[in-house]
Motif scaffolding. Structure first.
Motif, PDB file in Angstrom:
ATOM      1  N   MET A  94       0.813  -1.182   0.000  1.00  0.00           N
ATOM      2  CA  MET A  94       0.000   0.000   0.000  1.00  0.00           C
ATOM      3  C   MET A  94       0.867   1.260   0.000  1.00  0.00           C
ATOM      4  O   MET A  94       0.653   2.166  -0.793  1.00  0.00           O
ATOM      5  CB  MET A  94      -0.911  -0.123   1.229  1.00  0.00           C
ATOM      6  CG  MET A  94      -1.803   0.984   1.589  1.00  0.00           C
ATOM      7  SD  MET A  94      -2.737   1.704   0.280  1.00  0.00           S
ATOM      8  CE  MET A  94      -2.522   3.340   0.805  1.00  0.00           C
ATOM      9  N   LEU A  95       1.847   1.299   0.914  1.00  0.00           N
ATOM     10  CA  LEU A  95       2.723   2.468   0.971  1.00  0.00           C
ATOM     11  C   LEU A  95       3.589   2.587  -0.276  1.00  0.00           C
ATOM     12  O   LEU A  95       3.895   3.696  -0.712  1.00  0.00           O
ATOM     13  CB  LEU A  95       3.582   2.441   2.232  1.00  0.00           C
ATOM     14  CG  LEU A  95       2.838   2.681   3.542  1.00  0.00           C
ATOM     15  CD1 LEU A  95       3.795   2.588   4.728  1.00  0.00           C
ATOM     16  CD2 LEU A  95       2.113   4.012   3.529  1.00  0.00           C
ATOM     17  N   GLU A  96       3.967   1.462  -0.833  1.00  0.00           N
ATOM     18  CA  GLU A  96       4.756   1.516  -2.069  1.00  0.00           C
ATOM     19  C   GLU A  96       3.938   2.125  -3.206  1.00  0.00           C
ATOM     20  O   GLU A  96       4.448   2.926  -3.988  1.00  0.00           O
ATOM     21  CB  GLU A  96       5.272   0.125  -2.460  1.00  0.00           C
ATOM     22  CG  GLU A  96       6.225   0.151  -3.624  1.00  0.00           C
ATOM     23  CD  GLU A  96       7.457   1.032  -3.420  1.00  0.00           C
ATOM     24  OE1 GLU A  96       7.935   1.612  -4.416  1.00  0.00           O
ATOM     25  OE2 GLU A  96       7.940   1.158  -2.272  1.00  0.00           O
ATOM     26  N   ALA A 127      -4.693  11.493   5.278  1.00  0.00           N
ATOM     27  CA  ALA A 127      -3.586  12.105   6.015  1.00  0.00           C
ATOM     28  C   ALA A 127      -2.783  11.045   6.769  1.00  0.00           C
ATOM     29  O   ALA A 127      -1.558  11.149   6.878  1.00  0.00           O
ATOM     30  CB  ALA A 127      -4.111  13.165   6.976  1.00  0.00           C
ATOM     31  N   GLY A 128      -3.448  10.018   7.268  1.00  0.00           N
ATOM     32  CA  GLY A 128      -2.753   8.927   7.941  1.00  0.00           C
ATOM     33  C   GLY A 128      -1.840   8.159   6.998  1.00  0.00           C
ATOM     34  O   GLY A 128      -0.753   7.721   7.388  1.00  0.00           O
ATOM     35  N   ILE A 129      -2.292   8.014   5.764  1.00  0.00           N
ATOM     36  CA  ILE A 129      -1.445   7.369   4.749  1.00  0.00           C
ATOM     37  C   ILE A 129      -0.212   8.230   4.502  1.00  0.00           C
ATOM     38  O   ILE A 129       0.913   7.731   4.452  1.00  0.00           O
ATOM     39  CB  ILE A 129      -2.221   7.156   3.430  1.00  0.00           C
ATOM     40  CG1 ILE A 129      -3.423   6.244   3.649  1.00  0.00           C
ATOM     41  CG2 ILE A 129      -1.300   6.589   2.350  1.00  0.00           C
ATOM     42  CD1 ILE A 129      -4.429   6.262   2.507  1.00  0.00           C
ATOM     43  N   GLY A 130      -0.426   9.534   4.353  1.00  0.00           N
ATOM     44  CA  GLY A 130       0.699  10.451   4.137  1.00  0.00           C
ATOM     45  C   GLY A 130       1.680  10.416   5.289  1.00  0.00           C
ATOM     46  O   GLY A 130       2.899  10.382   5.088  1.00  0.00           O
ATOM     47  N   VAL A 152       5.554   9.263   5.044  1.00  0.00           N
ATOM     48  CA  VAL A 152       6.652  10.140   5.460  1.00  0.00           C
ATOM     49  C   VAL A 152       7.516   9.448   6.507  1.00  0.00           C
ATOM     50  O   VAL A 152       8.747   9.530   6.451  1.00  0.00           O
ATOM     51  CB  VAL A 152       6.114  11.502   5.963  1.00  0.00           C
ATOM     52  CG1 VAL A 152       7.205  12.296   6.661  1.00  0.00           C
ATOM     53  CG2 VAL A 152       5.536  12.297   4.802  1.00  0.00           C
ATOM     54  N   HIS A 153       6.905   8.746   7.449  1.00  0.00           N
ATOM     55  CA  HIS A 153       7.689   8.002   8.454  1.00  0.00           C
ATOM     56  C   HIS A 153       8.587   6.972   7.778  1.00  0.00           C
ATOM     57  O   HIS A 153       9.772   6.858   8.107  1.00  0.00           O
ATOM     58  CB  HIS A 153       6.759   7.316   9.452  1.00  0.00           C
ATOM     59  CG  HIS A 153       6.245   8.204  10.514  1.00  0.00           C
ATOM     60  ND1 HIS A 153       6.908   8.461  11.683  1.00  0.00           N
ATOM     61  CD2 HIS A 153       5.095   8.936  10.577  1.00  0.00           C
ATOM     62  CE1 HIS A 153       6.212   9.288  12.434  1.00  0.00           C
ATOM     63  NE2 HIS A 153       5.104   9.605  11.780  1.00  0.00           N
ATOM     64  N   ARG A 154       8.022   6.228   6.842  1.00  0.00           N
ATOM     65  CA  ARG A 154       8.807   5.208   6.148  1.00  0.00           C
ATOM     66  C   ARG A 154       9.972   5.824   5.375  1.00  0.00           C
ATOM     67  O   ARG A 154      11.106   5.354   5.454  1.00  0.00           O
ATOM     68  CB  ARG A 154       7.912   4.416   5.189  1.00  0.00           C
ATOM     69  CG  ARG A 154       8.664   3.271   4.504  1.00  0.00           C
ATOM     70  CD  ARG A 154       7.821   2.609   3.466  1.00  0.00           C
ATOM     71  NE  ARG A 154       7.932   3.350   2.206  1.00  0.00           N
ATOM     72  CZ  ARG A 154       7.597   2.849   1.040  1.00  0.00           C
ATOM     73  NH1 ARG A 154       7.096   1.633   0.950  1.00  0.00           N
ATOM     74  NH2 ARG A 154       7.729   3.566  -0.051  1.00  0.00           N
ATOM     75  N   GLU A 155       9.686   6.882   4.633  1.00  0.00           N
ATOM     76  CA  GLU A 155      10.736   7.512   3.834  1.00  0.00           C
ATOM     77  C   GLU A 155      11.784   8.189   4.711  1.00  0.00           C
ATOM     78  O   GLU A 155      12.963   8.212   4.363  1.00  0.00           O
ATOM     79  CB  GLU A 155      10.130   8.493   2.845  1.00  0.00           C
ATOM     80  CG  GLU A 155       9.340   7.815   1.745  1.00  0.00           C
ATOM     81  CD  GLU A 155      10.140   6.740   1.023  1.00  0.00           C
ATOM     82  OE1 GLU A 155      11.230   7.034   0.484  1.00  0.00           O
ATOM     83  OE2 GLU A 155       9.684   5.580   1.004  1.00  0.00           O
ATOM     84  N   THR A 156      11.371   8.726   5.844  1.00  0.00           N
ATOM     85  CA  THR A 156      12.319   9.332   6.774  1.00  0.00           C
ATOM     86  C   THR A 156      13.296   8.286   7.290  1.00  0.00           C
ATOM     87  O   THR A 156      14.505   8.527   7.331  1.00  0.00           O
ATOM     88  CB  THR A 156      11.583   9.997   7.951  1.00  0.00           C
ATOM     89  OG1 THR A 156      10.767  11.046   7.438  1.00  0.00           O
ATOM     90  CG2 THR A 156      12.556  10.567   8.965  1.00  0.00           C
ATOM     91  N   GLU A 157      12.782   7.137   7.674  1.00  0.00           N
ATOM     92  CA  GLU A 157      13.662   6.065   8.147  1.00  0.00           C
ATOM     93  C   GLU A 157      14.667   5.660   7.080  1.00  0.00           C
ATOM     94  O   GLU A 157      15.860   5.515   7.360  1.00  0.00           O
ATOM     95  CB  GLU A 157      12.833   4.853   8.578  1.00  0.00           C
ATOM     96  CG  GLU A 157      12.083   5.072   9.873  1.00  0.00           C
ATOM     97  CD  GLU A 157      11.210   3.883  10.247  1.00  0.00           C
ATOM     98  OE1 GLU A 157      11.459   2.757   9.752  1.00  0.00           O
ATOM     99  OE2 GLU A 157      10.273   4.085  11.041  1.00  0.00           O
ATOM    100  N   ARG A 158      14.208   5.482   5.864  1.00  0.00           N
ATOM    101  CA  ARG A 158      15.110   5.106   4.763  1.00  0.00           C
ATOM    102  C   ARG A 158      16.165   6.193   4.528  1.00  0.00           C
ATOM    103  O   ARG A 158      17.346   5.897   4.358  1.00  0.00           O
ATOM    104  CB  ARG A 158      14.314   4.893   3.480  1.00  0.00           C
ATOM    105  CG  ARG A 158      13.469   3.663   3.474  1.00  0.00           C
ATOM    106  CD  ARG A 158      12.689   3.562   2.177  1.00  0.00           C
ATOM    107  NE  ARG A 158      11.952   2.311   2.085  1.00  0.00           N
ATOM    108  CZ  ARG A 158      11.186   1.990   1.080  1.00  0.00           C
ATOM    109  NH1 ARG A 158      11.033   2.811   0.054  1.00  0.00           N
ATOM    110  NH2 ARG A 158      10.545   0.844   1.072  1.00  0.00           N
ATOM    111  N   PHE A 159      15.711   7.426   4.492  1.00  0.00           N
ATOM    112  CA  PHE A 159      16.604   8.557   4.233  1.00  0.00           C
ATOM    113  C   PHE A 159      17.670   8.663   5.317  1.00  0.00           C
ATOM    114  O   PHE A 159      18.862   8.789   5.030  1.00  0.00           O
ATOM    115  CB  PHE A 159      15.768   9.838   4.166  1.00  0.00           C
ATOM    116  CG  PHE A 159      16.533  11.072   3.831  1.00  0.00           C
ATOM    117  CD1 PHE A 159      16.816  11.395   2.518  1.00  0.00           C
ATOM    118  CD2 PHE A 159      16.962  11.935   4.828  1.00  0.00           C
ATOM    119  CE1 PHE A 159      17.512  12.544   2.195  1.00  0.00           C
ATOM    120  CE2 PHE A 159      17.659  13.085   4.522  1.00  0.00           C
ATOM    121  CZ  PHE A 159      17.934  13.390   3.203  1.00  0.00           C
TER     122      PHE A 159
END
Length: 180
Positions: free
Chosen positions: A1-3, A41-44, A48-55
């Motif tokens: 879903m997030l992907e 907004a919860g999806i967003g 953002v949490h997922r991408e922040t961790e990766r970054f």
């Protein structure tokens, strides 16, 4: 879903991502998306949490590879962050849409510090505590704050010569730390 959310936001910007499109692409029902994330907004936020961790994992790896030279490490870390912001289509979509003032995820970089800003500051401050333990904690925290604020600033409004940006940020942080 997030992907799928990442793919859509990378191509068209978050403002154009619809839950119905996500459900179709992820082959799940809209009610199951709402049950998992609450709302769009919860999806967003989850994205953002997922991408922040990766970054931040990437930034941490760069910093870890330069433990003997604080200035070089900070320069490399900021350089990595700026390059990743330009390379990663999701981050690029958020930042460039933000220049036009239209992207709803931009506040995660600007006005709502969690998770991006605060996690980045904690990462840099923790790294500084390991590599310059003799520097006062207040100076390490100040230097970490400067590194993150200036890096985000350069992501949002790139300098004409991006190569100089990472050097300038590292120099400013080292000045706060009292290091050459």
């Amino acid at each position: 879903m997030l992907e799928e959310a990442w793919q859509l936001a990378s191509k068209a910007g978050w403002d154009r991502v619809r839950v119905a499109d996500l459900a179709q692409r992820a082959e799940v029902s809209r009610p199951s998306i709402y049950a998992e994330f609450g709302d769009r907004a919860g999806i967003g936020t989850a994205l953002v949490h997922r991408e922040t961790e990766r970054f931040l994992l990437g930034v941490a790896e760069v910093l870890a590879g330069h433990r003997d030279d604080v200035a070089a490490a900070l320069e490399a870390g900021v350089g990595h962050a700026l390059a990743e912001a330009a390379r990663n289509p999701f981050i690029r979509a958020v930042v460039t849409a933000g220049r036009g003032g239209t992207d709803a995820l931009l506040p995660f970089l600007t006005s709502r510090p969690e998770p991006v800003f605060s996690q980045a500051v904690r990462l840099v401050a923790a790294w500084l505590s390991e590599v310059v333990p003799g520097a006062p904690e207040s100076r390490r925290n100040e230097a970490a704050d400067i590194v993150v604020r200036l890096a985000v600033s350069h992501m949002l409004l790139p300098a004409p010569d991006a190569g100089d940006a990472s050097t300038q940020v590292a120099r400013a942080a080292c000045a706060v730390l009292g290091r050459p």
